[in-house]
Design an enzyme around this catalytic site. Structure first.
Site, PDB file in Angstrom:
ATOM      1  N   LYS A 183      17.244  11.642  -5.227  1.00 15.97           N
ATOM      2  CA  LYS A 183      17.040  10.992  -6.511  1.00 15.97           C
ATOM      3  C   LYS A 183      17.507  12.016  -7.550  1.00 15.97           C
ATOM      4  O   LYS A 183      16.814  12.979  -7.857  1.00 15.97           O
ATOM      5  CB  LYS A 183      15.564  10.627  -6.693  1.00 15.97           C
ATOM      6  CG  LYS A 183      15.278   9.687  -7.878  1.00 15.97           C
ATOM      7  CD  LYS A 183      15.080  10.452  -9.157  1.00 15.97           C
ATOM      8  CE  LYS A 183      14.662   9.540 -10.302  1.00 15.97           C
ATOM      9  NZ  LYS A 183      14.671  10.256 -11.612  1.00 15.97           N
ATOM     10  N   SER A 241       6.549  18.638 -12.441  1.00 16.78           N
ATOM     11  CA  SER A 241       5.238  18.749 -13.078  1.00 16.78           C
ATOM     12  C   SER A 241       4.108  18.307 -12.145  1.00 16.78           C
ATOM     13  O   SER A 241       4.333  17.577 -11.169  1.00 16.78           O
ATOM     14  CB  SER A 241       5.202  17.884 -14.335  1.00 16.78           C
ATOM     15  OG  SER A 241       5.244  16.509 -13.997  1.00 16.78           O
ATOM     16  N   GLY A 245       4.277  15.049  -9.685  1.00 18.73           N
ATOM     17  CA  GLY A 245       4.095  15.378  -8.280  1.00 18.73           C
ATOM     18  C   GLY A 245       2.869  14.707  -7.691  1.00 18.73           C
ATOM     19  O   GLY A 245       2.906  14.190  -6.565  1.00 18.73           O
ATOM     20  N   GLU A 264       6.235  20.980  -5.160  1.00 16.20           N
ATOM     21  CA  GLU A 264       6.015  22.268  -5.823  1.00 16.20           C
ATOM     22  C   GLU A 264       5.836  21.944  -7.295  1.00 16.20           C
ATOM     23  O   GLU A 264       6.733  21.404  -7.938  1.00 16.20           O
ATOM     24  CB  GLU A 264       7.213  23.196  -5.575  1.00 16.20           C
ATOM     25  CG  GLU A 264       6.995  24.610  -6.053  1.00 16.20           C
ATOM     26  CD  GLU A 264       7.817  24.932  -7.282  1.00 16.20           C
ATOM     27  OE1 GLU A 264       7.188  25.041  -8.366  1.00 16.20           O
ATOM     28  OE2 GLU A 264       9.031  25.053  -7.166  1.00 16.20           O
ATOM     29  N   CYS A 301       9.309  28.162 -12.832  1.00 19.01           N
ATOM     30  CA  CYS A 301       7.975  27.859 -12.305  1.00 19.01           C
ATOM     31  C   CYS A 301       7.167  29.125 -12.071  1.00 19.01           C
ATOM     32  O   CYS A 301       5.959  29.060 -11.862  1.00 19.01           O
ATOM     33  CB  CYS A 301       8.084  27.049 -11.025  1.00 19.01           C
ATOM     34  SG  CYS A 301       9.290  27.675  -9.858  1.00 19.01           S
ATOM     35  N   GLU A 392      -0.576  24.940 -17.864  1.00 13.73           N
ATOM     36  CA  GLU A 392       0.795  25.420 -18.002  1.00 13.73           C
ATOM     37  C   GLU A 392       1.458  24.817 -19.239  1.00 13.73           C
ATOM     38  O   GLU A 392       1.343  23.623 -19.503  1.00 13.73           O
ATOM     39  CB  GLU A 392       1.614  25.057 -16.768  1.00 13.73           C
ATOM     40  CG  GLU A 392       3.065  25.505 -16.846  1.00 13.73           C
ATOM     41  CD  GLU A 392       3.896  25.042 -15.656  1.00 13.73           C
ATOM     42  OE1 GLU A 392       4.940  25.655 -15.399  1.00 13.73           O
ATOM     43  OE2 GLU A 392       3.502  24.062 -15.005  1.00 13.73           O
TER      44      GLU A 392
END
Length: 528
Positions: A183, A241, A245, A264, A301, A392
């Site tokens: 994707k 994010s 996720g 992740e 990340c 975050e």
């Protein structure tokens, strides 16, 4: 040449009527290419082709799959400078970053190819029969890892090469023997199409089955949802994010046949500054962390989002030197106006919290879409009372948390969510007295760094890029390095199987000369 179409297997298709363009954040304008989102029929066809291809592809030898991966690397390199220019036009990253990340992508492909050539990664284990064992005979059992089936890979926003179309998820899944449906990330679908063309050429040159790879376009959630829910899809790889996720994870769990989602996600990568280290090398660490916070506009990340220290003259000096260092660094372009907006909103939310102050910010002018770096500070008590401060913010910002003492610092670390990395800055002697801190950090992270910065993820077998939730959805695995292949396989045993019908890796003669566990002993020996 960019067509704006989907690769459904090796065929370019654009039967839909929903289109969009990508954006050049450096020039602050839309790119000229028009991309067509995949239709329901194109999604169904891509998945059906992947399912059909799996029957053939899983039987390909390690050498055949290695040839495919090396051919992909060759075709990517053959795209030359045009691919790098496309990357820069859709990401805002400079040419040097494009060259480095292409090298990483190609290196990953070749590393998995070498793993396949060597062959021992399948973890072959053999326990031979003991027919005269009392009171019951022992059967002949042989175990190997086998691929799961078609894998859906979601391209990431911040790594258009290394974590996208031919990135680590795709390379590891193809190495495992799983067809891949990508994707493509909507911010850099042109880059994705070019890389996809290289994969298709490589598949054709190495006689891989039709449908071993597809590349689909979708600007919203429709495409991703349809792929994750499709009953013929057997696993998902995602980098992004926590919100996205977790949504994919929940979708996969709600299927009648749940499938693994290896996501992740978010991480603030806590850094603990021990007093003696700051006292001895304050300038060194201030300079290092100013660079780490601002690297790539903080769009990593592993960006160090939280810095922890003990109140005192040493931490005050570090704070002053970090302020001076970070204000000298020119801002970097962010990936997209939406990323800049999210960064500004997240920073403003942090700053609006009670007890939070801004101690550093770049004071010069910044071009549109450039992230202006900043450092905030708060005391340990306030941090403990406000969960928002541990969230975050994707961009060049870090919060310096000033703790009253080591006990409060330890309490804070124990209350943090799971992280990709943790770092301890200290002198070797003072580290010897930090057993509790080290243990607390180890329980929260996938990689613990001593006297370094978290940014920079080496691609090698010893790297763990993952961690306890929500850093990743399954802390037992890594998304970087050859061991990432283990996300896409399952163990399988043969009992009392005729030797000539076994996979080569399990046959008595050990024709591939791989390392196997034979009756509890690691060996390359044949079974006589």
């Amino acid at each position: 040449m960019i067509t704006g179409k989907n690769y459904v297997g090796s065929t370019l298709k654009a039967g839909g009527n929903k289109t969009f363009k990508t954006f050049n954040p450096q020039q602050n304008v839309e790119n000229p290419w028009v991309f067509t989102e995949a239709t329901h029929e194109e999604i169904e066809e891509a998945v059906a082709l992947a399912h059909q291809a799996f029957g053939t592809y899983k039987k390909c030898s390690g050498l055949e799959r290695a040839g495919f991966l090396n051919a992909i690397a060759d075709e990517i390199v053959a795209l030359g400078n045009d691919l790098l220019v496309q990357y820069c036009s859709e990401s805002g990253f400079p040419m040097g970053r494009a060259e480095g990340e292409r090298g990483r992508m190609v290196g990953q492909l070749r590393a998995f190819a070498q793993m396949l050539i060597e062959g021992s990664w399948v973890q072959a284990a053999i326990d031979t029969a003991i027919t005269d064992r009392v009171p019951a005979p022992k059967e002949d059992l042989r175990k190997i890892l086998v691929p799961l089936g078609p894998v859906v890979v979601f391209g990431s926003s911040n790594f258009p090469f290394a974590f996208s179309t031919a990135g680590g998820d795709t390379a590891s899944a193809l190495a495992a023997g799983c067809p891949v449906i990508v994707k493509s990330h909507s911010m850099h679908v042109g880059t994705g199409e070019m890389v996809a063309s290289a994969i298709i050429k490589a598949a054709q040159k190495t006689n891989m089955p039709e449908g071993v790879f597809s590349n689909l376009i979708g600007g919203g959630t429709t495409l991703g949802t349809a792929l994750v829910k499709h009953p013929l899809v057997k696993a998902v790889g995602f980098t992004g994010s926590i919100r996205a996720g977790r949504a994919l994870f929940d979708l996969a769990a709600q299927r009648s046949e749940p499938i693994p989602v290896f996501a992740e996600m978010g991480s603030v990568n806590p850094v603990v500054l021990l007093p003696n280290a700051v006292k001895v090398n304050s300038q060194k660490w201030a300079t290092a962390y100013a660079g780490s916070i601002t690297l790539g506009a903080g769009q990593f990340c592993t960006n160090p989002g939280l810095l922890f220290g003990i109140k005192g003259a040493e931490l005050d000096k570090f704070s002053e030197e970090l302020t001076q260092a970070i204000e000298k660094i020119e801002p970097f372009c962010m990936l997209h106006p939406s990323m800049k907006e999210g960064f500004e909103e997240g920073s403003a939310t942090m700053l609006a919290q009670k007890g939070v102050a801004k101690i550093a910010e770049y004071k010069g002018d910044a071009a549109p879409n450039y992230g202006v770096q900043k450092v905030l500070t708060v005391d340990g008590k306030t941090f403990l009372e406000n969960k928002i401060l541990s969230h975050e913010v994707f961009g060049p910002v870090s919060v310096l948390v000033q703790c009253d003492d080591e006990q409060q610092l330890l309490m804070i670390i124990n209350q943090l969510d799971g992280q990709l990395t943790g770092t301890i800055i200290g002198e070797p002697e003072e580290l010897k007295n930090q057993d509790e801190l080290i243990a607390a950090m180890q329980s929260k992270v996938g990689r613990l760094i001593f006297n370094g910065v978290p940014t920079g993820v080496e691609v090698c077998p010893s790297m763990i890029h993952g961690g306890p939730y929500p850093a990743s959805s399954d802390s037992r695995f890594t998304a970087v390095g050859i061991h990432a292949v283990y996300r896409w396989v399952r163990p399988f045993s043969y009992q009392n199987w005729p030797n000539e019908l076994l996979p080569a890796e399990l046959q008595n003669e050990n024709p591939l000369q791989i390392l196997r566990t034979l009756n509890n002993i690691q060996t390359k020996s044949q079974i006589v």
